[in-house]
Every structure is written in structure tokens, then in C-alpha cells.
Write an enzyme that holds these catalytic residues in place. Structure first.
Site, mmCIF file in Angstrom:
data_model
loop_
_atom_site.group_PDB
_atom_site.id
_atom_site.type_symbol
_atom_site.label_atom_id
_atom_site.label_comp_id
_atom_site.label_asym_id
_atom_site.label_seq_id
_atom_site.Cartn_x
_atom_site.Cartn_y
_atom_site.Cartn_z
ATOM 1 N N SER A 4 0.850 -1.188 0.000
ATOM 2 C CA SER A 4 0.000 0.000 0.000
ATOM 3 C C SER A 4 0.884 1.236 0.000
ATOM 4 O O SER A 4 1.639 1.469 0.951
ATOM 5 C CB SER A 4 -0.906 0.017 1.235
ATOM 6 O OG SER A 4 -1.524 1.290 1.318
ATOM 7 N N HIS A 28 -1.263 -1.507 -4.140
ATOM 8 C CA HIS A 28 -2.554 -1.155 -3.554
ATOM 9 C C HIS A 28 -2.587 0.363 -3.391
ATOM 10 O O HIS A 28 -1.749 0.941 -2.693
ATOM 11 C CB HIS A 28 -2.677 -1.871 -2.206
ATOM 12 C CG HIS A 28 -3.972 -1.673 -1.509
ATOM 13 N ND1 HIS A 28 -5.097 -2.440 -1.760
ATOM 14 C CD2 HIS A 28 -4.337 -0.795 -0.540
ATOM 15 C CE1 HIS A 28 -6.077 -2.054 -0.972
ATOM 16 N NE2 HIS A 28 -5.653 -1.043 -0.222
ATOM 17 N N ASP A 30 -4.702 3.518 -2.203
ATOM 18 C CA ASP A 30 -5.825 3.945 -1.372
ATOM 19 C C ASP A 30 -6.295 5.334 -1.789
ATOM 20 O O ASP A 30 -5.667 6.339 -1.445
ATOM 21 C CB ASP A 30 -5.400 3.971 0.096
ATOM 22 C CG ASP A 30 -5.190 2.583 0.671
ATOM 23 O OD1 ASP A 30 -6.094 1.738 0.515
ATOM 24 O OD2 ASP A 30 -4.126 2.344 1.274
ATOM 25 N N MET A 32 -8.718 8.223 -1.246
ATOM 26 C CA MET A 32 -9.601 8.720 -0.178
ATOM 27 C C MET A 32 -10.019 10.148 -0.493
ATOM 28 O O MET A 32 -9.205 10.931 -0.999
ATOM 29 C CB MET A 32 -8.873 8.703 1.161
ATOM 30 C CG MET A 32 -8.271 7.357 1.540
ATOM 31 S SD MET A 32 -7.586 7.422 3.210
ATOM 32 C CE MET A 32 -6.692 5.857 3.261
ATOM 33 N N HIS A 61 -8.216 0.949 -4.151
ATOM 34 C CA HIS A 61 -9.159 0.786 -3.049
ATOM 35 C C HIS A 61 -9.826 2.138 -2.834
ATOM 36 O O HIS A 61 -9.199 3.067 -2.340
ATOM 37 C CB HIS A 61 -8.370 0.324 -1.811
ATOM 38 C CG HIS A 61 -9.196 0.189 -0.581
ATOM 39 N ND1 HIS A 61 -8.629 -0.015 0.663
ATOM 40 C CD2 HIS A 61 -10.540 0.215 -0.375
ATOM 41 C CE1 HIS A 61 -9.598 -0.108 1.585
ATOM 42 N NE2 HIS A 61 -10.756 0.043 0.971
ATOM 43 N N MET A 63 -11.993 4.704 -1.121
ATOM 44 C CA MET A 63 -12.661 5.098 0.118
ATOM 45 C C MET A 63 -13.210 6.493 -0.130
ATOM 46 O O MET A 63 -12.706 7.499 0.394
ATOM 47 C CB MET A 63 -11.669 5.047 1.286
ATOM 48 C CG MET A 63 -11.386 3.607 1.722
ATOM 49 S SD MET A 63 -9.838 3.445 2.632
ATOM 50 C CE MET A 63 -8.704 3.322 1.258
ATOM 51 N N MET A 132 -11.331 -5.700 5.541
ATOM 52 C CA MET A 132 -10.514 -4.693 6.222
ATOM 53 C C MET A 132 -10.257 -5.143 7.653
ATOM 54 O O MET A 132 -11.192 -5.411 8.403
ATOM 55 C CB MET A 132 -11.226 -3.342 6.222
ATOM 56 C CG MET A 132 -11.411 -2.784 4.844
ATOM 57 S SD MET A 132 -10.388 -1.414 4.316
ATOM 58 C CE MET A 132 -9.281 -1.012 5.560
ATOM 59 N N GLY A 137 -9.105 4.401 6.452
ATOM 60 C CA GLY A 137 -8.757 5.813 6.579
ATOM 61 C C GLY A 137 -7.269 6.082 6.790
ATOM 62 O O GLY A 137 -6.745 7.047 6.260
ATOM 63 N N PHE A 138 -6.613 5.215 7.554
ATOM 64 C CA PHE A 138 -5.222 5.505 7.893
ATOM 65 C C PHE A 138 -4.365 4.243 7.897
ATOM 66 O O PHE A 138 -4.857 3.162 8.248
ATOM 67 C CB PHE A 138 -5.137 6.179 9.266
ATOM 68 C CG PHE A 138 -5.843 7.513 9.294
ATOM 69 C CD1 PHE A 138 -5.186 8.673 8.883
ATOM 70 C CD2 PHE A 138 -7.173 7.601 9.682
ATOM 71 C CE1 PHE A 138 -5.840 9.902 8.867
ATOM 72 C CE2 PHE A 138 -7.842 8.823 9.663
ATOM 73 C CZ PHE A 138 -7.175 9.972 9.262
ATOM 74 N N GLY A 139 -3.110 4.410 7.536
ATOM 75 C CA GLY A 139 -2.150 3.328 7.656
ATOM 76 C C GLY A 139 -1.624 3.264 9.086
ATOM 77 O O GLY A 139 -1.929 4.125 9.926
ATOM 78 N N GLY A 140 -0.840 2.232 9.358
ATOM 79 C CA GLY A 140 -0.150 2.138 10.637
ATOM 80 C C GLY A 140 -1.015 1.763 11.832
ATOM 81 O O GLY A 140 -0.602 1.946 12.972
ATOM 82 N N ASP A 170 -6.615 -6.323 4.409
ATOM 83 C CA ASP A 170 -6.057 -4.973 4.320
ATOM 84 C C ASP A 170 -6.046 -4.304 5.695
ATOM 85 O O ASP A 170 -7.093 -3.992 6.249
ATOM 86 C CB ASP A 170 -6.882 -4.143 3.326
ATOM 87 C CG ASP A 170 -6.344 -2.732 3.141
ATOM 88 O OD1 ASP A 170 -5.214 -2.454 3.585
ATOM 89 O OD2 ASP A 170 -7.061 -1.916 2.536
ATOM 90 N N GLY A 171 -4.850 -4.083 6.209
ATOM 91 C CA GLY A 171 -4.689 -3.306 7.435
ATOM 92 C C GLY A 171 -3.921 -4.031 8.517
ATOM 93 O O GLY A 171 -4.275 -5.135 8.915
ATOM 94 N N GLY A 172 -2.836 -3.439 8.965
ATOM 95 C CA GLY A 172 -2.078 -3.999 10.082
ATOM 96 C C GLY A 172 -1.353 -5.289 9.766
ATOM 97 O O GLY A 172 -1.033 -6.062 10.676
ATOM 98 N N GLY A 192 1.288 -1.729 4.075
ATOM 99 C CA GLY A 192 1.852 -0.406 3.847
ATOM 100 C C GLY A 192 3.054 -0.179 4.735
ATOM 101 O O GLY A 192 4.210 -0.251 4.302
HETATM 102 C C1 DX5 Z 1 -6.428 1.919 5.311
HETATM 103 C C2 DX5 Z 1 -5.947 1.429 3.988
HETATM 104 C C3 DX5 Z 1 -4.865 0.440 4.031
HETATM 105 C C4 DX5 Z 1 -3.583 0.957 4.652
HETATM 106 C C5 DX5 Z 1 -2.822 -0.215 5.187
HETATM 107 O O1 DX5 Z 1 -7.589 2.632 5.094
HETATM 108 O O2 DX5 Z 1 -7.016 0.803 3.300
HETATM 109 O O3 DX5 Z 1 -4.594 -0.034 2.718
HETATM 110 O O4 DX5 Z 1 -2.776 1.653 3.740
HETATM 111 O O5 DX5 Z 1 -1.711 0.285 5.860
HETATM 112 P P1 DX5 Z 1 -0.938 -0.566 6.958
HETATM 113 O O6 DX5 Z 1 -0.358 -1.741 6.257
HETATM 114 O O7 DX5 Z 1 0.076 0.399 7.452
HETATM 115 O O8 DX5 Z 1 -1.949 -0.964 7.997
HETATM 116 ZN ZN ZN Z 2 -6.547 -0.100 1.405
#
Ligand code: DX5
Ligand code: ZN
Length: 222
Positions: A4, A28, A30, A32, A61, A63, A132, A137-140, A170-172, A192
Site C-alpha cells: 500500500s 494497492h 488507497d 480517499m 481501493h 474510500m 478490512m 482511513g489511515f495506515g499504521g 487490508d490493514g495492520g 503499507g
Molecule cells: C487503510 C488502507 C490500508 C492501509 C494499510 O484505510 O485501506 O490499505 O494503507 O496500511 P498498513 O499496512 O500500514 O496498515
Molecule cells: Zn486499502
């Protein structure tokens, strides 16, 4: 593997992508809009600029609250696939038809609070289902293990119906959580932070792959 780019240095997005291109199946992206989620990223104009420099598949993706209105520009920019959230996709058949007419694949994404049942009637028309494992909304963010049972359920439906629908998580995702998702039946792994925030993103991809294969190989005990 689907890195991502949200976690990449967006100021040098092209070189960040070139650095892992050739080592991954897809990127990927994102998209938004600051309305559907409280974050604003990039759209077709940015995707169009990096597309010629990158070979891998572009998995977008979305959003955003009005996803259909973006399809045409994304297709022109070189997107290969669009995934929409179920709550802004009242007619998946119509959306899928439009995506394919524009040469893109089509998928549905489930936020953590959305149960798996919404995708079941549409599975046959989907190239991908995205579970998900964080709030969009956010990475990390930290992986939510309670989403794994949804992966198991959807994997069972895909197999029972003999479909080839990809099942993305997707996520974490990290070397610790990826094997859990793999064991539950995911086959596309978005990461990501675990890739782009590492000093060596290609090595990070390798570590994720080996963690996943240890969970899915017969000797891995996963
Ligand atoms: C969150 C995104 C994810 C995000 C994943 O809304 O859809 O794709 O970038 O990031 P990590 O891998 O850091 O959780
Ligand atoms: Zn995503």
C-alpha cells in the site's frame, strides 16, 4: 503481495514504487476523498503520472462517497482494478459491469463492522473481496484479529462455489499477522507500513512472503 503506497513517501511516489516493482504482484492504491473517511490522498491525476514507470497491477481501493463517478478517470489513468465499500455500492452488478466495460476488475470491501453476508449474493460477480482488518482511513493501525472469522467464512463460500475470487486482507499486516490471515484463507496481502516504513522494502516483502508460506505450507503447521 500488494504494497500500500499510503505508507510510502508520497513526495517521491514514483521512485518508491519503482523500488519494489518486479518484486510484487500488485500495488494497492488507497484513494480517499476526505468525506467517506477523514483522510485525503490522491486520485487519477497522480496515478496517471506514476503508471508509465511501473509494471505491476494497479489495485485501487476507493474510500470515497461517490465511487462510480471516478471510474472513467481511473481507467484512463491506468487503474487495473477498483474495490468499493459495500455501504457506498448499492448495486454491485451495475458497478461491476461499468468497471469491466472500462477494462477494470471489480471488488467489494468490508469495513470491520460489516458482516460477510452482504457480499455472498454477489460473489460470483466479484474479482476480489477485501476484508478490512483496521478501520478504513489511515495506515499504521493495529490488526484486528476479530476480522479473521470473516475471512474464514468468505473463503469457505468462495471454495464451495468453486470461484476464483481473490480474498484480500487490508490493514495492520506484518510478518506476525500475515500468517494468521493466510491460515484463515486470505490470498492477497496488503501491507503499507510493514513494507514502506522499513529501511529495505524489498527485504520486507521477502520476510512477509516467507511468513505467509510458513503458515500455508503443509510442514508449516498453519
Ligand atoms: C487503510 C488502507 C490500508 C492501509 C494499510 O484505510 O485501506 O490499505 O494503507 O496500511 P498498513 O499496512 O500500514 O496498515
Ligand atoms: Zn486499502
Amino acid at each position: 503481495m500488494a504494497p500500500s503506497v499510503l505508507a510510502a513517501d508520497l513526495g517521491q511516489l514514483r521512485s518508491e514504487m519503482e523500488g519494489v516493482d518486479g518484486h510484487v504482484e500488485m500495488f494497492h492504491l488507497d484513494v480517499m476523498d476526505g468525506l467517506y473517511v477523514p483522510n485525503l490522498t490522491f486520485g487519477a491525476p497522480v496515478i496517471e503520472k506514476v503508471r508509465p514507470a511501473v509494471d505491476a497491477f494497479f489495485d485501487c481501493h476507493l474510500m470515497v462517497s461517490q465511487p462510480l463517478g471516478l471510474f472513467e478517470a481511473l481507467a484512463k489513468a491506468g487503474a487495473d482494478h477498483v474495490t468499493l465499500h459495500t455501504d457506498v455500492c448499492p448495486d454491485p452488478t451495475e458497478a461491476g459491469t461499468l468497471a469491466r466495460r472500462l477494462g477494470m476488475g471489480f471488488g467489494l470491501a468490508l469495513s470491520p463492522a460489516v458482516g460477510p453476508g452482504v457480499v455472498r449474493p454477489h460473489l460470483v460477480g466479484l474479482d476480489m473481496v477485501v476484508v478490512m482488518s483496521v478501520e478504513p482511513g489511515f495506515g499504521g493501525q493495529v490488526f484486528m484479529p476479530e476480522t479473521l472469522s470473516k475471512v474464514e467464512t468468505i473463503r469457505r463460500w468462495i471454495d464451495e462455489e468453486g470461484l476464483e475470487t481473490a480474498l484480500q486482507i487490508d490493514g495492520g499486516i506484518t510478518p506476525e499477522t500475515a500468517p494468521l490471515a493466510a491460515a484463515a484463507g486470505a490470498d492477497v496481502f496488503v501491507a503499507g507500513t510493514a513494507i514502506f516504513a522499513r529501511p529495505d522494502p524489498v527485504e520486507a516483502v521477502r520476510m512477509l512472503r516467507s511468513a505467509i508460506s510458513s503458515a500455508t505450507s503443509p510442514a508449516g503447521g498453519g
